[in-house]
Design an enzyme around this catalytic site. Sequence first.
Site, PDB file in Angstrom:
ATOM      1  N   HIS A  46       2.987 -26.583  -6.864  1.00  0.00           N
ATOM      2  CA  HIS A  46       3.297 -26.625  -8.163  1.00  0.00           C
ATOM      3  C   HIS A  46       3.270 -27.535  -8.847  1.00  0.00           C
ATOM      4  O   HIS A  46       3.600 -28.645  -7.530  1.00  0.00           O
ATOM      5  CB  HIS A  46       5.151 -25.346  -7.893  1.00  0.00           C
ATOM      6  CG  HIS A  46       5.862 -26.619  -7.951  1.00  0.00           C
ATOM      7  ND1 HIS A  46       6.862 -27.664  -6.491  1.00  0.00           N
ATOM      8  CD2 HIS A  46       6.734 -27.729  -8.630  1.00  0.00           C
ATOM      9  CE1 HIS A  46       7.907 -27.809  -7.186  1.00  0.00           C
ATOM     10  NE2 HIS A  46       7.923 -27.646  -8.391  1.00  0.00           N
TER      11      HIS A  46
ATOM     12  N   ASP B 154       6.720 -34.382  -9.945  1.00  0.00           N
ATOM     13  CA  ASP B 154       7.412 -35.078  -8.474  1.00  0.00           C
ATOM     14  C   ASP B 154       6.510 -33.520  -7.210  1.00  0.00           C
ATOM     15  O   ASP B 154       7.028 -34.853  -5.858  1.00  0.00           O
ATOM     16  CB  ASP B 154       8.331 -34.807  -7.987  1.00  0.00           C
ATOM     17  CG  ASP B 154       8.898 -33.936  -7.899  1.00  0.00           C
ATOM     18  OD1 ASP B 154       8.591 -32.747  -8.862  1.00  0.00           O
ATOM     19  OD2 ASP B 154       9.637 -32.940  -7.475  1.00  0.00           O
ATOM     20  N   HIS B 155       5.340 -33.728  -7.176  1.00  0.00           N
ATOM     21  CA  HIS B 155       4.927 -33.062  -5.593  1.00  0.00           C
ATOM     22  C   HIS B 155       3.090 -33.394  -5.994  1.00  0.00           C
ATOM     23  O   HIS B 155       2.727 -32.727  -5.191  1.00  0.00           O
ATOM     24  CB  HIS B 155       4.557 -31.521  -6.533  1.00  0.00           C
ATOM     25  CG  HIS B 155       6.259 -30.742  -5.655  1.00  0.00           C
ATOM     26  ND1 HIS B 155       6.715 -30.158  -5.076  1.00  0.00           N
ATOM     27  CD2 HIS B 155       7.369 -31.304  -7.036  1.00  0.00           C
ATOM     28  CE1 HIS B 155       7.908 -29.976  -4.653  1.00  0.00           C
ATOM     29  NE2 HIS B 155       8.959 -30.555  -6.208  1.00  0.00           N
TER      30      HIS B 155
ATOM     31  N   ASP C  72       9.598 -26.474  -3.824  1.00  0.00           N
ATOM     32  CA  ASP C  72      10.802 -25.905  -4.186  1.00  0.00           C
ATOM     33  C   ASP C  72      11.757 -24.328  -5.135  1.00  0.00           C
ATOM     34  O   ASP C  72      11.999 -24.267  -5.911  1.00  0.00           O
ATOM     35  CB  ASP C  72      10.626 -26.746  -6.231  1.00  0.00           C
ATOM     36  CG  ASP C  72      10.895 -28.113  -6.191  1.00  0.00           C
ATOM     37  OD1 ASP C  72      10.888 -28.566  -4.499  1.00  0.00           O
ATOM     38  OD2 ASP C  72      10.413 -28.708  -6.814  1.00  0.00           O
TER      39      ASP C  72
ATOM     40  N   HIS D 141      12.831 -31.243  -0.887  1.00  0.00           N
ATOM     41  CA  HIS D 141      13.542 -32.142  -1.521  1.00  0.00           C
ATOM     42  C   HIS D 141      14.520 -32.457  -0.120  1.00  0.00           C
ATOM     43  O   HIS D 141      15.272 -31.183   0.189  1.00  0.00           O
ATOM     44  CB  HIS D 141      14.473 -31.609  -2.896  1.00  0.00           C
ATOM     45  CG  HIS D 141      13.734 -31.859  -4.081  1.00  0.00           C
ATOM     46  ND1 HIS D 141      13.052 -32.936  -4.263  1.00  0.00           N
ATOM     47  CD2 HIS D 141      12.353 -30.908  -4.359  1.00  0.00           C
ATOM     48  CE1 HIS D 141      12.102 -33.154  -5.325  1.00  0.00           C
ATOM     49  NE2 HIS D 141      11.885 -31.651  -5.439  1.00  0.00           N
TER      50      HIS D 141
HETATM   51 FE    FE Z   1      10.484 -30.954  -6.553  1.00  0.00          FE
HETATM   52 ZN    ZN Z   2       9.666 -29.009  -9.237  1.00  0.00          ZN
END
Ligand code: FE
Ligand code: ZN
Length: 256
Positions: free
Chosen positions: A57, A61-62, A134, A172
């Site tokens: 996605h 942070d990806h 996520d 995560h």
């Molecule tokens: Fe994330």
């Molecule tokens: Zn996310």
Amino acid sequence: MPDLVIHQIPVLGDNFIYLINDPETGETAAVDPAVAGPVMDALAEHGWTLSHILITHHHPDHTGGNMELKDATGCTIVGAAADAARIPGIDVRLNEGDSISIGSHGAEILDVSGHTNGHIAFWFEQDKALFSGDSLFSMGCGRLFEGTADQMWTSLQKLRALPDDTRVYCAHEYTNSNADFALSIEPENEDLRRRADEVVSLREQGKPTVPSLLGEEKRVNPFLRADNDDLLQAAGLVGRDAVSAFAEIRRRKDNF
Ligand code: FE
Ligand code: ZN
């Protein structure tokens, strides 16, 4: 056919980037490269060349390492067609039911929207590996930033339908706090208590709690159990339909 090699890179405090390498062809993918530096270091360490980036996605942070990695390696960036406009450098746009291969190892694409719209998971059936981003965490699930509870519950049901021996590579390390919340919902769940103890001991040793086994997630993850009688009883939600129970559990987690 030799097994896929999966290398886990912890970054940014609680993110995981994965490198997946097919030893036969040398094809190597980075899943959700939040940053480029640690990926380049790990590639050099293994003597691997990056061929693909797989994006679950659009969140930074990806995807934060996409352009730097593409500039450095010329790799192909793969992501959701439905969210192509928000995925930096995307080359290959995928929909649910499509597949992508790393060497001779194929992954099926599942639409698991809810955290965001256009969130996908990569399911390597032969390799029993799921990259869930996520959407599904160990003992948790992503926050509903863009989607509805109905949509997320549908997504999680798709993941729950996969075989028990599937390893869940989520993005995560949230497991410790997820365990605290899960125990607040189902304090008498013996499987959950065992897993929570294991998580504490892994963290004390500085080890990751991910991947987890999907079969165990089905027994301990409250977000996969919104239609489970024991959970509904423990949470005071008897009589609720699964979507409304799921929405309530998600709401409680947001306020936990
Ligand atoms: Fe994330
Ligand atoms: Zn996310």
